[in-house]
Scaffold this motif. Structure first.
Motif, PDB file in Angstrom:
ATOM      1  N   LEU A 118       0.861  -1.182   0.000  1.00  0.00           N
ATOM      2  CA  LEU A 118       0.000   0.000   0.000  1.00  0.00           C
ATOM      3  C   LEU A 118       0.894   1.226   0.000  1.00  0.00           C
ATOM      4  O   LEU A 118       1.961   1.221   0.612  1.00  0.00           O
ATOM      5  N   SER A 119       0.464   2.284  -0.665  1.00  0.00           N
ATOM      6  CA  SER A 119       1.303   3.474  -0.769  1.00  0.00           C
ATOM      7  C   SER A 119       0.513   4.745  -0.496  1.00  0.00           C
ATOM      8  O   SER A 119      -0.590   4.935  -1.012  1.00  0.00           O
ATOM      9  N   VAL A 177      -1.356  10.296   7.986  1.00  0.00           N
ATOM     10  CA  VAL A 177      -0.744   9.682   6.813  1.00  0.00           C
ATOM     11  C   VAL A 177      -1.091   8.196   6.775  1.00  0.00           C
ATOM     12  O   VAL A 177      -1.436   7.654   5.729  1.00  0.00           O
ATOM     13  N   ILE A 178      -1.014   7.549   7.908  1.00  0.00           N
ATOM     14  CA  ILE A 178      -1.307   6.112   7.981  1.00  0.00           C
ATOM     15  C   ILE A 178      -2.760   5.857   7.603  1.00  0.00           C
ATOM     16  O   ILE A 178      -3.059   4.951   6.818  1.00  0.00           O
ATOM     17  N   GLU A 179      -3.685   6.643   8.124  1.00  0.00           N
ATOM     18  CA  GLU A 179      -5.105   6.457   7.823  1.00  0.00           C
ATOM     19  C   GLU A 179      -5.411   6.712   6.346  1.00  0.00           C
ATOM     20  O   GLU A 179      -6.190   5.983   5.727  1.00  0.00           O
ATOM     21  N   ARG A 180      -4.796   7.709   5.779  1.00  0.00           N
ATOM     22  CA  ARG A 180      -4.989   7.970   4.346  1.00  0.00           C
ATOM     23  C   ARG A 180      -4.478   6.801   3.502  1.00  0.00           C
ATOM     24  O   ARG A 180      -5.091   6.437   2.497  1.00  0.00           O
ATOM     25  N   THR A 181      -3.365   6.226   3.917  1.00  0.00           N
ATOM     26  CA  THR A 181      -2.825   5.074   3.193  1.00  0.00           C
ATOM     27  C   THR A 181      -3.746   3.869   3.342  1.00  0.00           C
ATOM     28  O   THR A 181      -4.008   3.160   2.368  1.00  0.00           O
ATOM     29  N   ARG A 208      -6.892   3.896   3.687  1.00  0.00           N
ATOM     30  CA  ARG A 208      -8.105   4.139   2.901  1.00  0.00           C
ATOM     31  C   ARG A 208      -7.909   3.962   1.398  1.00  0.00           C
ATOM     32  O   ARG A 208      -8.875   3.986   0.650  1.00  0.00           O
ATOM     33  N   THR A 209      -6.685   3.757   0.963  1.00  0.00           N
ATOM     34  CA  THR A 209      -6.500   3.415  -0.451  1.00  0.00           C
ATOM     35  C   THR A 209      -6.945   1.983  -0.720  1.00  0.00           C
ATOM     36  O   THR A 209      -7.255   1.635  -1.846  1.00  0.00           O
ATOM     37  N   LYS A 210      -6.990   1.163   0.308  1.00  0.00           N
ATOM     38  CA  LYS A 210      -7.520  -0.205   0.191  1.00  0.00           C
ATOM     39  C   LYS A 210      -8.928  -0.291   0.765  1.00  0.00           C
ATOM     40  O   LYS A 210      -9.833  -0.791   0.128  1.00  0.00           O
ATOM     41  N   TRP A 211      -9.099   0.172   1.998  1.00  0.00           N
ATOM     42  CA  TRP A 211     -10.397   0.131   2.673  1.00  0.00           C
ATOM     43  C   TRP A 211     -11.059   1.492   2.471  1.00  0.00           C
ATOM     44  O   TRP A 211     -10.918   2.408   3.276  1.00  0.00           O
ATOM     45  N   ILE A 212     -11.794   1.629   1.380  1.00  0.00           N
ATOM     46  CA  ILE A 212     -12.340   2.907   0.925  1.00  0.00           C
ATOM     47  C   ILE A 212     -13.316   3.487   1.950  1.00  0.00           C
ATOM     48  O   ILE A 212     -14.217   2.794   2.427  1.00  0.00           O
ATOM     49  N   GLY A 213     -13.109   4.771   2.260  1.00  0.00           N
ATOM     50  CA  GLY A 213     -14.011   5.470   3.171  1.00  0.00           C
ATOM     51  C   GLY A 213     -14.087   4.864   4.553  1.00  0.00           C
ATOM     52  O   GLY A 213     -15.108   4.969   5.233  1.00  0.00           O
TER      53      GLY A 213
END
Length: 179
Positions: A74-75, A156-160, A162-167
Motif C-alpha cells: 500500500l502506498s 498519513v497512515i489512515e490515508r494510506t 483508505r486506499t484499500k479500505w475505501i471510506g
C-alpha cells in the motif's frame, strides 16, 4: 537480487534497463520493493502491463504486477493519485502488507484471521508496526469501510489505509493515534 540475476532484471523486468535498486538519498526503488514482494523487479505497482503507443516499433510496454502477490503493498502516494496500486498487491495471498508512508516503509498485518485479504468491504482488525517510529511497539487498528465520519482529521497512515479500505473509519485500539 542475485537469484533473479541482473541481466533478467534489466532485460525482462524493469521498464528502464538503466534502473538502479537504490535511488536518491539511499532509498530503495520500487523495483527493489517489487523484487522482494513478487520476485520480479517491475517498475510499477498496477495490475498487468500497459502499452503506450500505437505502432509496434513506437510502443512502450510498462510492466506491472502479473499475479496475486504473497505479500501486499500500500502506498501513501496513491492517496494523491500519483500512482495506482493494483488489486494484486492490495489483495495479497497472505494478510500482510508493506506500507510506503512518505519516505519509509512499515508493516501492516491482519490480526484476525477472518476473511480473504482481497476483500476490503468488511471491518477488520490490523496490527501496524513501524521500526523507525517507536522501535518495537505494535499498534492495533480497526478499519470499518464505508463508515468515515464527516469531520475526520486524518493521519498519513489512515490515508494510506483508505486506499484499500475505501471510506473507512479508523479506530486506534488501546493507543494514541499516530499522525
Amino acid at each position: 537480487l542475485m537469484s533473479r540475476g541482473l541481466k533478467n532484471i534489466r532485460e525482462l523486468d524493469a521498464d528502464d534497463a538503466g534502473c538502479t535498486m537504490i535511488g536518491a538519498h539511499g532509498y530503495c526503488t520500487q523495483e527493489l520493493v517489487n523484487l522482494f514482494v513478487v520476485g520480479r523487479a517491475f517498475t510499477n505497482v498496477f495490475d498487468g502491463s500497459k502499452r503506450l503507443g500505437e505502432l509496434k516499433g513506437d510502443a512502450v510496454v510498462l510492466q506491472g504486477i502479473h499475479k496475486r502477490s504473497p505479500v501486499g503493498f500500500l502506498s501513501y502516494h496513491e492517496h494523491f493519485k500519483d500512482i495506482e496500486v493494483g488489486s494484486r498487491l492490495k489483495g495479497p495471498q497472505s494478510a500482510v502488507w508493506i506500507m510506503c508512508c512518505e519516505s519509509h516503509y512499515s508493516l501492516l498485518f491482519q490480526s484476525d484471521a477472518m476473511g480473504d485479504p482481497k476483500d476490503s468491504t468488511f471491518a477488520t482488525d490490523l496490527v501496524y508496526f513501524d521500526p523507525l517510529g517507536r522501535g518495537t511497539e505494535m499498534f492495533r487498528i480497526r478499519v470499518r469501510p464505508g463508515e468515515l465520519p464527516e469531520s475526520d482529521t486524518t493521519s498519513v497512515i489512515e490515508r494510506t489505509l483508505r486506499t484499500k479500505w475505501i471510506g473507512a473509519a479508523v479506530e486506534w485500539i488501546g493507543c494514541e493515534r499516530l499522525l
